[in-house]
Design an enzyme around this catalytic site. Structure first.
Site, PDB file in Angstrom:
ATOM      1  N   GLU A 135      -6.190  12.350  -6.269  1.00 17.91           N
ATOM      2  CA  GLU A 135      -5.671  11.243  -6.944  1.00 17.91           C
ATOM      3  C   GLU A 135      -6.733  10.480  -7.360  1.00 17.91           C
ATOM      4  OE1 GLU A 135      -4.644   7.590  -7.846  1.00 17.91           O
ATOM      5  OE2 GLU A 135      -4.058   7.155  -5.964  1.00 17.91           O
ATOM      6  N   CYS A 190      -5.320   1.426  -7.396  1.00 21.85           N
ATOM      7  CA  CYS A 190      -4.946   2.400  -8.481  1.00 21.85           C
ATOM      8  C   CYS A 190      -3.688   2.439  -9.279  1.00 21.85           C
ATOM      9  CB  CYS A 190      -4.895   3.998  -8.120  1.00 21.85           C
ATOM     10  SG  CYS A 190      -6.521   4.393  -6.991  1.00 21.85           S
TER      11      CYS A 190
HETATM   12  C1  UN1 Z   1      -4.350   3.262  -4.605  1.00 19.25           C
HETATM   13  O1  UN1 Z   1      -4.405   2.100  -5.006  1.00 19.25           O
HETATM   14  O2  UN1 Z   1      -4.929   4.223  -4.485  1.00 19.25           O
HETATM   15  O3  UN1 Z   1       1.617   1.884  -4.263  1.00 19.25           O
HETATM   16  C2  UN1 Z   1      -3.094   3.709  -4.039  1.00 19.25           C
HETATM   17  C3  UN1 Z   1       0.612   1.327  -3.943  1.00 19.25           C
HETATM   18  C4  UN1 Z   1       0.059   1.782  -2.520  1.00 19.25           C
HETATM   19  C5  UN1 Z   1      -0.801   3.106  -2.628  1.00 19.25           C
HETATM   20  C6  UN1 Z   1      -1.961   2.515  -3.632  1.00 19.25           C
HETATM   21  N1  UN1 Z   1       1.053   2.041  -1.640  1.00 19.25           N
HETATM   22  O4  UN1 Z   1       0.188   0.334  -4.324  1.00 19.25           O
END
Ligand code: UN1
Length: 539
Positions: A305, A339
């Site tokens: 990811e 992310c």
């Molecule tokens: C990330 O920032 O790598 O949906 C994942 C979300 C979290 C996961 C973020 N459950 O913001």
């Protein structure tokens, strides 16, 4: 089989009128962690044994530069030892009855649940999250454990049996579909072997636990590397190691190795004994590892990811209060270091003024400061590198756009990188609409026609999360049909693009944001950690 239930700690405290108790538990864990946990020396754990590398890494809190601990600077050679240990442990672990593995991870979920406030306190000190974000993240780790354990149970260990009855006619020659004797077929999903699990700083508990559990519960063994270079989160990694150990994961099955990516990460990518990689982090690192592995002539699955540049569309039919609430939380919660953060907003020109004025009112109310204190919404940036990225984005915005809010460093009296949430207006062509920044920075552009908003939203290499605010059904429908992103939300007041819940919203990247098209917290996740084998036995 009990149904899956999310942990939802804060919600449960709040709904039973016990918010003060929630705060008391978090605050007392912070005090306990400061007194008893910080400042210690930590080994690498290989085969259940403590290993010292001869070189060390010091980790400091982004909150105020308190020493978090002294960790080992693992080398390529040490990573190789960990891989060997995981390789040795594989046979026995993969041969274990799947129900025994399920029990171990259910126990791990219970241990995390018991230790949740201590681990959340460490997490807030280690990466600067607020108490709500930290407890929410530990909940997410618990959810992953329970969800995946239930998934293996529901699928009966991913083994199914079938057969083809004997034909009444005798076999004369073989051909596709030839009649023959009875064939008993077992279709088994089987683990690859050793998985390298490489975790990010921003969700060092939940993403580390999610990726590791995915590998382990399906019968792989793991060499786990927490984020150990510029953005360090090695202490939560030690806590994860201890939970797994105490839950009954045998020595050698889960190994904890700290050290630079250029040593430990690279060894995991190019060592032929590593059967697969699970990685969450930047696109450059992810693609770099893929390239090294393929250049070394290896074919291993990469479950990766790799970030996002997540858009939101604010239509002229939007409920602007929902939009402001959702976008401010998605862009500035945990300082935009997710992310899933919203970093671009495409706003219909007719509602731009009103949207921005409401947004500024909201953002002005965000308190910035020590994230261990309840009242502060935004803590520090994780590192000096992040601060540099913030400063250059602000500079660029001043040059080629217009800063409408923020842009300054905040003096909190603490030794850390505290900055204002920043909003700029500019043209979609501007680089700030295209590069992932990972800081609290939102770029806004206007649009006239809905199709232009969609085209701009899709006009980046990434495709992770996306949001829309529109009360017009046909627009939402078109958005769902045309947006190229894995996790999409319409009219969500809590957040325009962050906060996917395990078992509810699968977390999956499209385009350059990921590789396999399957997400975490979903029923397809575990299948990525196994390969199918059809075993035909003729009596
Ligand atoms: C990330 O920032 O790598 O949906 C994942 C979300 C979290 C996961 C973020 N459950 O913001």
């Amino acid at each position: 089989m009990a149904d899956f239930k999310n942990e939802f700690t804060y919600k449960n405290f709040l709904e039973s009128g016990k918010e003060a108790e929630f705060d008391r538990l978090f605050d007392s864990s912070v005090a306990k962690v400061k007194k008893e946990v910080l400042g210690k020396k930590h080994p690498i754990y290989i085969d259940g044994k403590e290993i010292f590398a001869g070189a060390e890494i010091l980790e400091y809190s982004p909150v105020d530069r308190t020493l978090i601990g002294t960790f080992q600077k693992g080398s390529r050679e040490i990573a190789g030892q960990a891989i060997d240990s995981a390789h040795r442990a594989f046979e026995e672990w993969s041969a274990l009855d799947y129900r025994d593995r399920i029990r171990i991870f259910e126990k791990a979920a219970d241990l995390f649940s018991q230790r949740k406030f201590d681990i959340s306190a460490i997490l807030s000190i280690e990466n600067g999250k607020s108490r709500y974000e930290s407890v929410g993240e530990v909940d997410e780790a618990i959810d992953f454990l329970r969800y995946y354990a239930l998934d293996v149970a529901k699928n009966k260990g991913y083994v199914r049996r079938t057969s083809l009855g004997a034909s009444t006619t005798e076999v004369k020659a073989g051909f596709q579909g030839a009649p023959g004797r009875e064939e008993r077929v077992t279709i088994a999903m089987r683990p690859y072997g050793v998985f390298g699990v490489i975790a990010p700083f921003n969700f060092p508990v939940s993403i580390s636990v999610g990726m590791s559990t995915g590998a382990l519960i399906t019968g792989n063994t793991v060499v786990f590397k927490p984020s150990s270079t510029d953005n360090m989160t090695m202490l939560t990694g030690v806590e994860i190691y201890k939970v797994f150990r105490d839950a009954g994961v045998p020595p050698g099955v889960f190994n904890y190795v700290t050290g630079p990516g250029s040593e430990v990460g690279d060894e995991l990518a190019i060592n032929p004994k590593v059967g697969g990689i699970a990685f969450t982090g930047s696109k450059n690192t992810g693609i770099g590892m893929l390239k090294k592995s393929y250049d070394a002539g290896l074919i291993k699955p990469f479950i990766v990811e790799m970030g996002g540049k997540n858009p939101v569309i604010v239509s002229k039919y939007a409920n602007l209060d929902y939009a402001v609430s959702g976008i401010s939380s998605a862009a500035f919660g945990f300082c935009g270091q997710k992310c899933s953060a919203t970093s671009r907003a495409y706003v219909h020109e007719s509602v731009k003024e009103e949207f921005i004025s409401k947004l500024l009112d909201k953002v002005r109310s965000f308190k910035i400061g020590n994230p261990l204190l309840k009242e502060n919404y935004m803590g520090p940036l994780i590192s000096a590198g992040a601060l540099d990225r913030y400063k250059s984005a602000v500079q660029e915005a001043g040059r080629s756009g217009r800063i409408v809010f923020g842009g300054r460093i905040v003096d909190t009296g603490l030794n850390g990188a505290y900055v204002e949430p920043t909003i700029m207006e500019g043209d979609h062509k501007n680089v700030l609409f295209h590069e992932e920044l990972f800081v609290p920075f939102l770029s806004i552009a206007t649009y006239k026609k809905f199709e232009d908003a969609l085209a701009m939203a899709n006009d980046v290499p990434y495709g992770l999360t996306a949001g829309i605010y529109s009360e017009k059904k046909s627009e939402v429908k078109e958005f769902v049909r045309k947006i190229k992103a894995g996790v999409i939300y319409a009219n969500r007041e809590t957040s325009s693009s962050t906060g996917a819940i395990v078992g509810l919203q699968t977390f999956v990247g499209w385009k350059h944001s990921a590789l396999t098209g399957k997400g975490s917290g979903s029923r397809f996740y575990l299948q990525q950690f196994m390969r199918e084998q059809s075993q035909t036995l003729v009596k």
